[in-house]
Scaffold this motif. Sequence first.
Motif, PDB file in Angstrom:
ATOM      1  N   ASP A   1     -12.307  51.681  37.380  1.00  0.00           N
ATOM      2  CA  ASP A   1     -13.459  50.424  37.773  1.00  0.00           C
ATOM      3  C   ASP A   1     -11.882  49.366  38.350  1.00  0.00           C
ATOM      4  N   LEU A   2     -12.485  48.956  39.606  1.00  0.00           N
ATOM      5  CA  LEU A   2     -11.757  47.444  40.726  1.00  0.00           C
ATOM      6  C   LEU A   2     -12.212  46.118  39.906  1.00  0.00           C
ATOM      7  N   THR A   3     -13.120  45.604  39.017  1.00  0.00           N
ATOM      8  CA  THR A   3     -13.467  44.895  38.818  1.00  0.00           C
ATOM      9  C   THR A   3     -12.442  44.015  37.779  1.00  0.00           C
ATOM     10  N   ALA A   4     -11.705  44.693  36.743  1.00  0.00           N
ATOM     11  CA  ALA A   4     -11.440  43.946  36.419  1.00  0.00           C
ATOM     12  C   ALA A   4      -9.453  44.062  36.058  1.00  0.00           C
ATOM     13  N   GLY A   5      -9.341  43.564  34.622  1.00  0.00           N
ATOM     14  CA  GLY A   5      -7.616  44.153  34.689  1.00  0.00           C
ATOM     15  C   GLY A   5      -6.886  45.117  35.060  1.00  0.00           C
ATOM     16  N   PRO A   6      -6.589  45.295  34.767  1.00  0.00           N
ATOM     17  CA  PRO A   6      -5.513  46.711  35.531  1.00  0.00           C
ATOM     18  C   PRO A   6      -5.454  46.454  37.395  1.00  0.00           C
ATOM     19  N   GLY A   7      -7.037  47.413  37.000  1.00  0.00           N
ATOM     20  CA  GLY A   7      -7.582  47.654  38.439  1.00  0.00           C
ATOM     21  C   GLY A   7      -7.725  46.479  39.111  1.00  0.00           C
ATOM     22  N   ALA A   8      -8.540  45.969  38.690  1.00  0.00           N
ATOM     23  CA  ALA A   8      -8.313  44.354  39.461  1.00  0.00           C
ATOM     24  C   ALA A   8      -6.697  44.148  40.279  1.00  0.00           C
ATOM     25  N   ALA A   9      -6.068  44.160  40.174  1.00  0.00           N
ATOM     26  CA  ALA A   9      -4.765  43.800  40.080  1.00  0.00           C
ATOM     27  C   ALA A   9      -4.455  45.100  41.029  1.00  0.00           C
ATOM     28  N   LEU A  10      -4.279  45.623  40.550  1.00  0.00           N
ATOM     29  CA  LEU A  10      -3.857  46.945  41.675  1.00  0.00           C
ATOM     30  C   LEU A  10      -4.517  46.749  42.898  1.00  0.00           C
ATOM     31  N   ARG A  11      -5.851  46.454  43.107  1.00  0.00           N
ATOM     32  CA  ARG A  11      -6.843  46.190  44.381  1.00  0.00           C
ATOM     33  C   ARG A  11      -5.926  44.406  44.960  1.00  0.00           C
ATOM     34  N   ARG A  12      -5.788  43.707  43.929  1.00  0.00           N
ATOM     35  CA  ARG A  12      -5.236  42.812  44.259  1.00  0.00           C
ATOM     36  C   ARG A  12      -3.861  43.303  45.332  1.00  0.00           C
TER      37      ARG A  12
ATOM     38  N   GLN B   1      10.855  49.161  45.815  1.00  0.00           N
ATOM     39  CA  GLN B   1      10.511  48.709  44.211  1.00  0.00           C
ATOM     40  C   GLN B   1       9.048  47.860  44.770  1.00  0.00           C
ATOM     41  N   ILE B   2       8.815  47.843  46.417  1.00  0.00           N
ATOM     42  CA  ILE B   2       7.062  47.321  45.746  1.00  0.00           C
ATOM     43  C   ILE B   2       6.592  48.807  45.891  1.00  0.00           C
ATOM     44  N   GLU B   3       6.942  49.726  46.406  1.00  0.00           N
ATOM     45  CA  GLU B   3       6.273  50.897  46.443  1.00  0.00           C
ATOM     46  C   GLU B   3       6.220  51.621  45.108  1.00  0.00           C
ATOM     47  N   LYS B   4       7.039  51.488  43.835  1.00  0.00           N
ATOM     48  CA  LYS B   4       6.976  51.418  42.689  1.00  0.00           C
ATOM     49  C   LYS B   4       6.126  51.056  42.161  1.00  0.00           C
ATOM     50  N   THR B   5       5.929  49.997  42.336  1.00  0.00           N
ATOM     51  CA  THR B   5       5.463  48.911  41.294  1.00  0.00           C
ATOM     52  C   THR B   5       3.256  49.125  42.340  1.00  0.00           C
ATOM     53  N   VAL B   6       3.454  49.694  42.578  1.00  0.00           N
ATOM     54  CA  VAL B   6       2.056  50.550  42.962  1.00  0.00           C
ATOM     55  C   VAL B   6       2.027  51.683  42.600  1.00  0.00           C
ATOM     56  N   LEU B   7       2.864  52.600  42.543  1.00  0.00           N
ATOM     57  CA  LEU B   7       2.513  53.941  41.538  1.00  0.00           C
ATOM     58  C   LEU B   7       2.525  53.640  40.024  1.00  0.00           C
ATOM     59  N   SER B   8       3.438  52.491  39.677  1.00  0.00           N
ATOM     60  CA  SER B   8       2.823  51.718  38.551  1.00  0.00           C
ATOM     61  C   SER B   8       1.912  51.699  37.875  1.00  0.00           C
ATOM     62  N   GLY B   9       1.698  50.701  39.027  1.00  0.00           N
ATOM     63  CA  GLY B   9      -0.148  49.904  38.704  1.00  0.00           C
ATOM     64  C   GLY B   9      -1.188  50.615  38.461  1.00  0.00           C
ATOM     65  N   LEU B  10      -0.769  51.733  39.199  1.00  0.00           N
ATOM     66  CA  LEU B  10      -1.619  53.259  39.663  1.00  0.00           C
ATOM     67  C   LEU B  10      -1.939  53.986  37.577  1.00  0.00           C
ATOM     68  N   LEU B  11      -0.391  53.840  37.784  1.00  0.00           N
ATOM     69  CA  LEU B  11      -0.405  54.708  36.516  1.00  0.00           C
ATOM     70  C   LEU B  11      -1.167  54.155  35.344  1.00  0.00           C
ATOM     71  N   ASP B  12      -1.300  52.325  35.398  1.00  0.00           N
ATOM     72  CA  ASP B  12      -1.329  51.581  34.341  1.00  0.00           C
ATOM     73  C   ASP B  12      -2.902  51.805  34.262  1.00  0.00           C
ATOM     74  N   ALA B  13      -3.593  51.338  35.503  1.00  0.00           N
ATOM     75  CA  ALA B  13      -5.044  51.398  35.612  1.00  0.00           C
ATOM     76  C   ALA B  13      -5.964  51.895  35.519  1.00  0.00           C
TER      77      ALA B  13
END
Length: 333
Positions: A157-168, A195-207
């Motif tokens: 889901d890209l519309t809210a929460g961690p999914g929307a943050a990952l999309r942004r 560090q930015i790449e790790k943030t993307v991976l963390s965002g995926l694990l969270d979302a």
Amino acid sequence: MTASLTPLPLQGHVLFRSSDLDEARARVAEVFCPHRLDTSGGGAFAARHHHLAGQGLSLNYIEYGARTRIMPGELGAFYLLQIPLAGGASIRNGAQGYLSTPDRAAILNPHLPTVMEWEEGTRQILVQISRAAMQAHLAAHLGGPSDRPLTFDGPLDLTAGPGAALRRLVLWLVAEADAGQSPVAAPAAGLMAGQIEKTVLSGLLDAAAHDHMAALGRRRAAPRPRHLRLAESYIEAHLDQPITLEDVAEAAGISPRGLQLAFRQHRGTTPLGFWREVRLARAHADLLTAAPGVTVTQVALRWGFTHFGRFSELYRARYGLSPRDTLRAAQGG
């Protein structure tokens, strides 16, 4: 919506543009993997692929124009996050089947067969993530490697929460690249890129939903008990030696059953599964940095793998390619 996509994302990183189906198939395969590509319907085929490589991931923009059926089978060496900007795609990854739209991203697991059908006019941002990088990032959050591959359960889901943050976050990376100042572009990127790449991976694990969510939750909620730390220290000191569950339990001062329960609760694996996975990780690191003349056999024996066929099977299941292919790539083959 499509009219707003001018200039196109990653416009400064054009890999190819073509109206030839065979050329498009071959050029996309250079970045991703061999696949079957067919069209259906009356739309004109006009393929375009923009590609920006990072360290553990790459940013991509792809469109085909016509309705397109894509059959790569197992991706093997990478996870693939697909964020539609326009249109949509029917996704089947293993037993999962769903529709991906601008509100719902697709996540393709590398160890499951994939079939996709992109609607006419579909335009997507794709984040290709190294399977080895994703598993290593997961292991860092678990406190040790898992005994099974990370498996996502789409759509996201890209519309809210961690999914929307990952999309942004992904679209910000694309926008920075379009502004000529990509923070992840290799080889010029500095320490911030990792560090930015790790943030993307963390965002995926969270979302995203996946099969390690419970283990990550337990890991965040509680520190490692003392006997688990002792057991892990013992295992890491004996990676190149044959050990038994009883050996590890005695070193940790706990019963074998208690030790197994602790590893299941905090690591999502068994003590000997942890031992095997750490050895695989060390062998992988050695293969990636091997000097000329080093052989797969030497690396396998260094980390206690005496059954070379089994070592190759385990290694391929974890990293998506054979030990020999890893070594050949590391040595410039």
